[in-house]
Design an enzyme around this catalytic site. Structure first.
Site, PDB file in Angstrom:
ATOM      1  N   THR A 328       0.841  -1.203   0.000  1.00 52.38           N
ATOM      2  CA  THR A 328       0.000   0.000   0.000  1.00 52.38           C
ATOM      3  C   THR A 328       0.873   1.248   0.000  1.00 52.38           C
ATOM      4  OG1 THR A 328      -1.690  -1.197   1.216  1.00 52.38           O
ATOM      5  CG2 THR A 328      -1.866   1.202   1.212  1.00 52.38           C
ATOM      6  N   TRP A 331       2.514   1.629  -3.373  1.00 43.47           N
ATOM      7  CA  TRP A 331       1.551   2.026  -4.407  1.00 43.47           C
ATOM      8  C   TRP A 331       1.415   3.538  -4.471  1.00 43.47           C
ATOM      9  CZ3 TRP A 331      -2.972   4.819  -4.725  1.00 43.47           C
ATOM     10  CH2 TRP A 331      -3.702   4.678  -5.910  1.00 43.47           C
ATOM     11  N   HIS A 332       1.494   4.202  -3.297  1.00 47.45           N
ATOM     12  CA  HIS A 332       1.268   5.650  -3.265  1.00 47.45           C
ATOM     13  C   HIS A 332       2.403   6.440  -3.879  1.00 47.45           C
ATOM     14  CE1 HIS A 332      -2.057   4.650  -0.600  1.00 47.45           C
ATOM     15  NE2 HIS A 332      -2.541   5.828  -0.919  1.00 47.45           N
ATOM     16  N   GLY A 333       3.547   5.839  -4.063  1.00 52.08           N
ATOM     17  CA  GLY A 333       4.616   6.577  -4.715  1.00 52.08           C
ATOM     18  C   GLY A 333       5.957   5.930  -4.491  1.00 52.08           C
TER      19      GLY A 333
END
Lengths: 480, 389
Positions: A328, A331-333
């Site tokens: 997670t 995934w955000h960066g």
């Protein structure tokens, strides 16, 4: 293209909807495909090819999975190809620069020239030129092949319908992550009703107002604090700054999701809900069930459950949670900040699962809420600062490190000029407005119906005003 | 039809109407407006239709320019901006694009400055004074409305202290005589010394500047009642208005001061232009948006002003002025005392004094005129350090 621009609102949207409504039912998916390609190309005139290639591969994988219903090997190969291809695109465009930079750091040399990376002869700078929405459309399109493999959905034989699913412009750049399963029925047969359009317009106006009026206004405060040398920031200013970001990211992100859901309804689709008053949560686990719901659901369905979820003992559950939360974060960066941010949430959620959750359930509601918000707010520092050192300094400053003044005149000025906006934000992220409207509706439905129309019209007009002179209208998800 | 349906139809109609009317009207604007119109109110050229080709599309400049093109032509553009600004004020925002609107007056905010670049400016001026140590060099650093009316600004807004800034500058220039205009401006704060909608001082503010110069340079100056005051325009909306577009502030008056006994004859030569002007006032600008340019016209690298029939010729009859636009309203007063004035604007000079045909030794005195905000932000003053070569 993004929703919060005049070109979208007063050119693209009316033209697209007019053509869409006017065309016969059979042609509507083609209109979605063409408008989606135009919408996406406006922001990514080159990388639109990447999206279309990904679409074609997943479509073909679907056909093969369907054709060889009884050949496990072929099916498995097919699934792996689809997953590798989608994750590969993500890896190349989103993570290769980050990985290269870390390899360079480990060996202490310029082993890989980050400024000159090529992919099929096309020069690209992975740190700066991430194709918009790549994390959204790869996840969406992967959901189709995985679900098809698992037998959860039926094959889509019509290439236009499948491409329409991927390029459906409302959800293409910033979610929600609509899975094929969510819209499979509507892709083949949907009816556009008066009720659906009405609901869609309400959602859209609310979402647009959240983004354009609230998020942009309060975001200016965070920008001002972030741009100040940290040694000049008082304790109060540092808290006001990160609180401002706390509201900005919620109103911006949930505003985008609302707009997407609204536009989807106007076109006859029901997208899943993406936010459900997350800032009222009593635990971090609850927060993540209510924040970016479709992302959490995606990881749950395609990572957590396939790994065994919580059915293989506590040890395995903890491991599975750790994997999901690491992913997670990633995934955000592509940066250590996001990895640490996601992993810390994983740690907290594991602790809550072990014992803290039960303790919090017994305590008064407000304690749980303060606990959750405190962690969420500190988390946002990690999320929106340049690197771990900056985040650490900022958090230290919030607790008075470096002889920070408690209150200075700047912080009082922030309070005076943003006080009303803060109050609107606080009320806006609770369910109070909704409850009030429901309570009123019981007394006088017409009053709420027509009063609501007046308020929505006012908000829509005000959004136009804010869009005309865009001094501050950022797109926050370029990292995703 | 039941009421249940009626209100739904109403919302759909309203939403469609707003969207379609805005879309149609804006597209009509795009088709009918000239290719690249100048927005007088916003004081800028609007974005023209971007070129469409492979490069502009792949580099995305077509898209971003098209978005500017479209939003520049959106119907009722200025009214939308006004609506946003008033709503922002309702939310408690006091500053719009760096402009405070308080007590019937727009005030440009000045909160901080780059100490390094200011020090470079000061060092260059000091170096200049050293190079011409036989010349008398004066410096008038005028405060802006922000400091004179600081008590009207919102509490804690971070406005920096201009009085202290002026003192710091004067103190670091031992070879240059600092001219105090702060005292007389702040004493006259109830008079019309700054424009309400522009960042400049008014003619009366400039007159106070003239008095301060006369006192410092020992010029036997004219008194206020020696002048006839002509209200040449009363609908001036200046640079600060261009930012806020706030109509509620009363427009400004352009006053032209002329000697009651008759103006001496002046000839103004603009560097690089053949034509000369016979007036210090370019009255064409009174009809335009940029009315402050009535004073000496548009900014230019160099002006030569020669004046005949002076009634009060001083000993120093050739004056070199190095300045920003604040000096434009002041120079008409000073022209009555010098047969020759050369005016340099360093922002437009990129060479030595020779490159603009100036020999500093020809002048009897040198006067620097700046306002605090320009002086603190303008890095061009530091060019002085190489201009004497």
């Amino acid at each position: 293209m993004v929703f919060s621009t005049l070109v979208f609102l007063y050119l693209f949207l009316p033209l697209t909807l007019i053509i869409y409504y006017a065309s016969p039912k059979k042609a509507k998916n083609l209109i979605i495909l063409l408008s989606g390609i135009l919408f996406y190309s406006w922001g990514e005139p080159i990388y639109v090819v990447v999206m279309l290639i990904s679409t074609m591969i997943d479509y073909t994988a679907g056909l093969i999975l369907n054709r060889f219903e009884n050949n496990k090997t072929i099916r498995r190969v097919c699934l792996i190809v689809s997953i590798v291809m989608n994750l590969g695109l993500l890896g190349i465009f989103k993570y290769s620069g980050f990985i290269a930079a870390n390899i360079n750091a480990i060996f202490g040399t310029e082993l890989i020239d980050i400024n000159n990376m090529y992919f099929f002869g096309i020069e690209y700078l992975p740190m700066n030129t991430l194709p918009i929405g790549i994390s959204f459309f790869t996840f969406q399109s992967m959901s189709y092949t995985i679900d098809l493999y698992l037998g959860n959905v039926k094959v889509q034989k019509n290439p236009i319908s499948f491409a329409a699913f991927v390029t459906l412009f409302p959800q293409i750049v910033a979610g929600p992550i609509v899975r094929y399963d969510d819209v499979a029925k509507e892709l083949d047969d949907r009816s556009i009703t008066l009720d659906l359009i009405y609901d869609g317009i309400i959602k859209f106006i609310i979402g647009l107002s959240k983004k354009v009026i609230i998020a942009n206004s309060i975001g200016a405060l965070w920008t001002a604090v972030k741009d100040t040398d940290i040694s000049q920031v008082s304790v109060l200013s540092s808290w006001l700054g990160i609180l401002a970001f706390t509201f900005q990211i919620y109103f911006d992100f949930s505003g985008y999701s609302d707009m997407a859901v609204g536009l989807g309804k106007m076109m006859g689709f029901n997208f899943p809900k993406n936010f459900d008053y997350p800032y009222l949560s009593r635990t971090i686990s609850e927060f993540w069930r209510k924040w970016h719901i479709t992302l959490g659901a995606w990881f749950k369905s395609y990572v957590y459950f396939p790994m065994g979820g919580n059915r293989k003992g506590m040890g395995r559950t903890v491991f599975n949670l750790a994997v999901v939360w690491f992913l997670t974060g990633v995934w955000h960066g592509a940066s250590w900040n996001f990895i640490v941010w996601g992993s810390l949430y994983g740690v907290i959620i594991i602790i809550e699962k072990l014992f803290l959750g039960k303790v919090l359930q017994k305590l008064p509601v407000f304690i749980g809420r303060i606990y959750t918000m405190l962690l969420v707010i500190l988390g946002w520092v990690l999320f929106d600062t340049a690197d771990l050192a900056t985040a650490g300094n900022y958090i230290a400053r919030m607790f008075g490190a470096g002889g920070a003044e408690l209150i200075d005149s700047t912080s009082l000025y922030y309070l005076a000029t943003y006080g009303i906006t803060f109050i609107i934000c606080i009320i806006g992220c609770t369910d109070l407005p909704k409850k009030a409207a429901e309570a009123l509706k019981k007394k006088s439905a017409p009053l709420v119906n027509y009063g609501g129309i007046a308020v929505l019209t006012g908000m829509f007009v005000l959004c136009a005003a804010y869009l005309v002179d865009q001094t501050y209208n950022p797109f926050l998800y370029f990292n995703f | 039809m039941t009421d249940k349906k009626l209100h739904k139809i109403l919302l759909i109609v309203i939403f469609s109407l707003i969207t379609l009317v805005m879309a149609t009207a804006t597209v009509i604007n795009c088709l009918t407006l000239p290719e690249r119109p100048f927005s007088e109110t916003e004081n800028r050229y609007l974005q023209k239709f971007p070129e469409f080709n492979f490069d502009t599309v792949t580099e995305k400049t077509f898209m971003s320019d098209f978005e500017s093109y479209f939003s520049d032509r959106v119907v009722l553009r200025e009214d939308w901006i006004r609506l946003m600004n008033s709503f922002d004020r309702m939310l408690g925002k006091r500053e719009i694009k760096g402009v405070f609107t308080e007590d019937g007056r727009m005030i440009e905010a000045w909160k901080s400055y780059d100490a390094d670049s200011v020090n470079k400016n000061l060092a260059a001026m000091q170096q200049f004074a050293e190079a011409y140590d036989k010349k008398k060099v004066y410096f008038m650093l005028a405060p802006t409305a922000q400091d004179i009316y600081s008590e009207t600004l919102p509490a804690n807004c971070g406005a920096a202290n201009q009085k202290a800034f002026i003192k710091m500058c004067y103190d670091s220039l031992p070879l240059i005589t600092g001219i105090d205009v702060y005292t007389s401006l702040s004493a006259a704060k109830n008079d019309y010394i700054y424009y309400r909608t522009d960042h400049h001082w008014t003619s009366y503010g400039a007159f106070l500047g003239y008095e301060a110069v006369c006192k410092a340079m020992q010029i036997n100056g004219f008194a206020l009642n020696d002048f006839n005051i002509e209200h040449a325009a009363n609908d001036f909306r200046g640079t600060l208005y261009s930012k806020t577009l706030d109509n509620s502030i009363q427009p400004d008056v352009i006053d032209i001061y002329t000697l009651a006994t008759g103006e001496p004859k002046s000839e103004i030569k603009v560097f690089g232009e053949e034509q000369t002007y016979d007036s210090l006032y370019q009255r064409d600008f009174l009809e335009k948006k940029d009315k402050y340019s009535t004073f000496l016209g548009l900014n230019t690298p160099k002006l030569d002003i020669t004046t005949e029939n002076l009634s009060k010729v001083e000993n120093d009859s050739k004056l070199l002025i190095i300045k920003d636009s604040y000096a434009n309203a002041l120079i008409p007063f000073l022209s009555k005392h010098y047969s020759d004035i050369t005016v340099l604007d360093l922002r437009y000079i990129n060479g030595t004094f020779e490159s603009v045909e100036v020999n500093v030794n020809d002048y009897d005195a040198v006067l620097f005129v700046y306002n605090v905000i320009t002086f603190s932000q303008d890095t061009n003053v530091s060019k002085l350090s190489f201009m004497s070569e």
